[in-house]
Write a protein that holds these residues in place. Structure first.
Motif, PDB file in Angstrom:
ATOM      1  N   MET A 157      -6.047 -12.050 -15.304  1.00 45.73           N
ATOM      2  CA  MET A 157      -6.911 -10.914 -14.944  1.00 45.73           C
ATOM      3  C   MET A 157      -6.716 -10.529 -13.479  1.00 45.73           C
ATOM      4  SD  MET A 157      -8.385  -9.936 -17.675  1.00 45.73           S
ATOM      5  CE  MET A 157      -9.666  -8.821 -17.100  1.00 45.73           C
ATOM      6  N   ASP A 158      -6.530 -11.537 -12.631  1.00 47.29           N
ATOM      7  CA  ASP A 158      -6.313 -11.258 -11.204  1.00 47.29           C
ATOM      8  C   ASP A 158      -4.961 -10.588 -10.963  1.00 47.29           C
ATOM      9  OD1 ASP A 158      -8.700 -12.028 -10.136  1.00 47.29           O
ATOM     10  OD2 ASP A 158      -8.080 -14.092  -9.687  1.00 47.29           O
ATOM     11  N   ASP A 159      -4.059 -10.695 -11.924  1.00 50.05           N
ATOM     12  CA  ASP A 159      -2.740 -10.091 -11.801  1.00 50.05           C
ATOM     13  C   ASP A 159      -2.792  -8.657 -12.340  1.00 50.05           C
ATOM     14  OD1 ASP A 159      -0.055  -9.506 -11.670  1.00 50.05           O
ATOM     15  OD2 ASP A 159       0.482 -10.735 -13.414  1.00 50.05           O
ATOM     16  N   ALA A 173     -11.142   7.622  -0.729  1.00 50.11           N
ATOM     17  CA  ALA A 173     -10.810   6.416  -1.495  1.00 50.11           C
ATOM     18  C   ALA A 173      -9.800   5.534  -0.763  1.00 50.11           C
ATOM     19  CB  ALA A 173     -10.240   6.809  -2.854  1.00 50.11           C
ATOM     20  N   ARG A 174     -10.056   4.203  -0.804  1.00 49.39           N
ATOM     21  CA  ARG A 174      -9.102   3.277  -0.180  1.00 49.39           C
ATOM     22  C   ARG A 174      -7.992   2.878  -1.126  1.00 49.39           C
ATOM     23  NH1 ARG A 174     -11.939  -0.357   3.999  1.00 49.39           N
ATOM     24  NH2 ARG A 174     -10.955  -2.095   2.945  1.00 49.39           N
ATOM     25  N   ARG A 175      -8.241   3.078  -2.440  1.00 45.76           N
ATOM     26  CA  ARG A 175      -7.234   2.681  -3.435  1.00 45.76           C
ATOM     27  C   ARG A 175      -7.341   3.613  -4.628  1.00 45.76           C
ATOM     28  NH1 ARG A 175      -4.642  -2.256  -4.818  1.00 45.76           N
ATOM     29  NH2 ARG A 175      -5.599  -3.191  -2.990  1.00 45.76           N
ATOM     30  N   TRP A 176      -6.197   3.952  -5.205  1.00 47.33           N
ATOM     31  CA  TRP A 176      -6.175   4.812  -6.393  1.00 47.33           C
ATOM     32  C   TRP A 176      -5.630   4.028  -7.582  1.00 47.33           C
ATOM     33  CZ3 TRP A 176      -7.933   9.829  -6.638  1.00 47.33           C
ATOM     34  CH2 TRP A 176      -8.231  10.455  -5.414  1.00 47.33           C
ATOM     35  N   THR A 187      -1.889   3.407  -6.719  1.00 48.79           N
ATOM     36  CA  THR A 187      -1.003   4.540  -6.979  1.00 48.79           C
ATOM     37  C   THR A 187      -0.480   5.147  -5.680  1.00 48.79           C
ATOM     38  OG1 THR A 187      -2.420   5.026  -8.877  1.00 48.79           O
ATOM     39  CG2 THR A 187      -0.803   6.688  -8.297  1.00 48.79           C
ATOM     40  N   ALA A 188      -1.295   5.095  -4.617  1.00 51.57           N
ATOM     41  CA  ALA A 188      -0.896   5.726  -3.353  1.00 51.57           C
ATOM     42  C   ALA A 188       0.262   4.976  -2.689  1.00 51.57           C
ATOM     43  CB  ALA A 188      -2.083   5.807  -2.407  1.00 51.57           C
ATOM     44  N   THR A 189       0.188   3.632  -2.677  1.00 50.73           N
ATOM     45  CA  THR A 189       1.256   2.853  -2.025  1.00 50.73           C
ATOM     46  C   THR A 189       2.349   2.465  -3.013  1.00 50.73           C
ATOM     47  OG1 THR A 189       0.180   0.747  -2.482  1.00 50.73           O
ATOM     48  CG2 THR A 189      -0.408   1.830  -0.402  1.00 50.73           C
ATOM     49  N   ARG A 190       2.060   2.621  -4.310  1.00 46.47           N
ATOM     50  CA  ARG A 190       2.973   2.222  -5.401  1.00 46.47           C
ATOM     51  C   ARG A 190       3.290   0.740  -5.345  1.00 46.47           C
ATOM     52  NH1 ARG A 190       7.120   7.368  -5.887  1.00 46.47           N
ATOM     53  NH2 ARG A 190       5.508   8.958  -5.862  1.00 46.47           N
ATOM     54  N   GLU A 191       2.292  -0.034  -4.931  1.00 43.46           N
ATOM     55  CA  GLU A 191       2.485  -1.485  -4.868  1.00 43.46           C
ATOM     56  C   GLU A 191       1.257  -2.198  -5.383  1.00 43.46           C
ATOM     57  OE1 GLU A 191       3.239  -2.310  -0.778  1.00 43.46           O
ATOM     58  OE2 GLU A 191       5.390  -1.866  -0.971  1.00 43.46           O
ATOM     59  N   VAL A 192       1.476  -3.406  -5.882  1.00 38.79           N
ATOM     60  CA  VAL A 192       0.358  -4.281  -6.227  1.00 38.79           C
ATOM     61  C   VAL A 192      -0.019  -5.000  -4.936  1.00 38.79           C
ATOM     62  CG1 VAL A 192      -0.342  -6.281  -7.590  1.00 38.79           C
ATOM     63  CG2 VAL A 192       1.158  -4.555  -8.598  1.00 38.79           C
ATOM     64  N   SER A 193      -1.310  -4.978  -4.583  1.00 35.37           N
ATOM     65  CA  SER A 193      -1.713  -5.618  -3.326  1.00 35.37           C
ATOM     66  C   SER A 193      -3.070  -6.294  -3.495  1.00 35.37           C
ATOM     67  CB  SER A 193      -1.783  -4.574  -2.207  1.00 35.37           C
ATOM     68  OG  SER A 193      -2.627  -3.512  -2.595  1.00 35.37           O
ATOM     69  N   ASP A 194      -3.404  -7.187  -2.558  1.00 37.63           N
ATOM     70  CA  ASP A 194      -4.696  -7.884  -2.611  1.00 37.63           C
ATOM     71  C   ASP A 194      -5.821  -6.872  -2.545  1.00 37.63           C
ATOM     72  OD1 ASP A 194      -3.207 -10.127  -2.587  1.00 37.63           O
ATOM     73  OD2 ASP A 194      -3.929 -10.902  -0.655  1.00 37.63           O
ATOM     74  N   PHE A 195      -6.812  -7.057  -3.387  1.00 38.85           N
ATOM     75  CA  PHE A 195      -7.962  -6.159  -3.344  1.00 38.85           C
ATOM     76  C   PHE A 195      -9.009  -6.748  -2.405  1.00 38.85           C
ATOM     77  CE2 PHE A 195     -12.261  -5.127  -4.918  1.00 38.85           C
ATOM     78  CZ  PHE A 195     -12.263  -3.782  -4.564  1.00 38.85           C
TER      79      PHE A 195
END
Ligand SMILES: [Zn+2]
Length: 482
Positions: A359-361, A259-262, A8-16
């Protein structure tokens, strides 16, 4: 394949990428335990339960923290109206929520801390913010976060201070203008004790007696159980602002990376409108569970990707039930044909690549379920063949694949959790009992207050869900129609 998730913070899908390889720390905002849950309340818990199961299936050790907000304005007000202690009111609805989570197959969190048990940690955090010049006290007992002192305020939701509506004024400000906060956007870390509130609802601090503001507790508890920095912070979409914005500001201003990711799950809607008790379209979990078996309800929730709005239509449960019956029918017939497959084997079976890719997507559960249905179809085709080594092997492969994929979604029909639930036994009965009891209690309160409209509305709602209420000398009893 790498797990990719929306942030939510970057508004992008990214590698976890977890902070520590193989370990994941997740904090999910839990319930304010003031009333029974509607199905919209349960969506975030189910969404993060699926994330947790998928991470664990992919070899991670997950620490999931979900808090209980057991003190706030509504809890105090409702308890006072009902003539019970605030903590008794909170404890009661905490049990109701637990029953609802359990009924829907949400695994218990690793830790489930209550706000009132973490006052020392909250005081410590406030102390640090005051020392760093990001918080101040006015009057006796109020502590405010100074938004002007923190230039990054608004970064999570990309809002400028100038564009925001002011925080609602606290009663304390009106009573004592000298105690007013510096900026209308400053939010409460700590609220001064009020004379009309119970003495038990206040704690001593260096700034006077009072009770926690809502945002502070999550910053304090996330740090207590997950450390200064952790992987994922989650919750429902409506918590992004102000709650999560404020949590992040508090923790980062105190010097913690947080948090590193939201991640946020979307709403459940009815006719496009957010499901909410205050809007009068909140479908209580008790009513939903009386209308359909628990795994059917979970299937309906999981069948939509967590970031999409889930429209709860009149036929939502019927559709889910038809699909669920098809899945359980296959699992039952296949098991009769080739024998039971141990849970152990299901938990370790290799998953179809297309399922794992879905699921990974960003937890694309509808795409993942489409793969389940392809395997269901192939399994049914094999079942239609006369028994023989080749056909039986295909049936067994289909059975293992279907169960293994459903297991990741918390929906393996032969998971002991559902095996008991589908036969209409104790676990469901206990959950249903707790949930209907909460409804009956609300009805009793309405009757005591001679609020016949509310009392009748609750009875009608239960009746529509198949719960028949009979009033007797010892109070109301209920049975399932049919
Ligand atoms: Zn929170």
């Amino acid at each position: 394949m790498t797990l990719r998730l929306y942030d939510t913070a970057t508004r992008e899908v990214s590698d976890f990428v977890p902070r520590t390889p193989g370990q994941v720390g997740i904090y999910v905002c839990g319930a304010t335990v003031q009333a029974p849950p509607h199905v919209g309340h349960l969506r975030p818990s189910v969404a993060f339960d699926v994330l947790r199961r998928w991470l664990e299936r992919s070899g991670h050790r997950v620490t999931l923290v979900r808090n209980v907000t057991d003190i706030d304005d509504k809890i105090i007000a409702k308890a006072a109206a009902a003539g019970v202690e605030w903590w008794a009111h909170a404890a009661h609805y905490e049990r109701v929520f637990t029953a609802a989570y359990d009924a829907l197959g949400v695994l218990p969190p690793t830790y489930e801390p209550r706000a009132t048990q973490h006052v020392p940690q909250m005081i410590e955090l406030m102390q640090r913010l005051v020392e760093r010049g990001h918080a101040y006290s006015t009057g006796v007992g109020n502590v405010w976060f100074d938004v002007r002192s923190w230039p990054a305020y608004g970064e999570l939701t990309r809002q400028r201070l100038e564009d925001l509506a002011p925080e609602p004024a606290d009663d304390a400000d009106a009573a004592d203008p000298a105690a007013a906060k510096r900026d209308p956007h400053d939010f409460a870390l700590w609220k001064a004790a009020k004379p009309d509130e119970p003495a038990t609802a206040a704690w001593d601090t260096p700034w006077g007696r009072g009770r926690p503001g809502w945002h502070l507790e999550c910053s304090a508890m996330a740090q207590r159980y997950l450390g200064d920095e952790f992987d994922i912070h989650g919750g429902g979409l409506d918590l992004r602002f102000p709650h999560h914005e404020n949590e992040q500001a508090q923790s980062r201003a105190a010097g913690y990376p947080f948090a590193r990711r939201w991640m946020h799950s979307a709403w459940i809607t009815q006719s496009g409108v957010k499901m909410s008790k205050s809007l009068g379209n909140g479908l209580l979990v008790a009513d939903v569970l009386a209308a359909a078996p628990a795994p059917v309800v979970r299937y309906a929730v999981v069948s939509v990707q967590y970031r999409s709005m889930l429209e709860w239509a009149p036929d939502t449960l019927d559709d889910a039930r038809t699909t669920w019956d098809r899945l359980t029918g296959f699992v039952q017939r296949a098991t009769e044909r080739v024998g039971a497959v141990p849970r152990d084997e299901v938990a370790k079976a290799e998953l179809p690549e297309a399922f794992a890719a879905a699921m990974d997507d960003d937890l694309n559960t509808p795409a993942a379920l489409a793969v389940v249905h392809e395997h269901l179809k192939a399994g049914n085709t094999a079942l239609a063949q006369p028994a023989g080594a080749e056909a039986d092997a295909a049936v067994r492969a289909g059975l293992v694949a279907v169960r293994a994929m459903l297991d990741v979604l918390g929906l393996d029909p032969q998971d002991p959790h559902w095996a008991t639930a589908t036969s209409g036994d104790d676990a469901t009965r206990v959950a249903l009992d707790a949930l209907v009891a909460a409804e009956l209690e609300a009805r009793a309160a309405a009757r005591a207050a001679k609020d016949w409209a509310t009392s009748d509305a609750i009875r009608d709602r239960l009746a529509a869900a198949g719960v028949v209420v009979q009033d007797g000398p010892d109070g109301a009893r209920w049975t399932l129609a049919d």
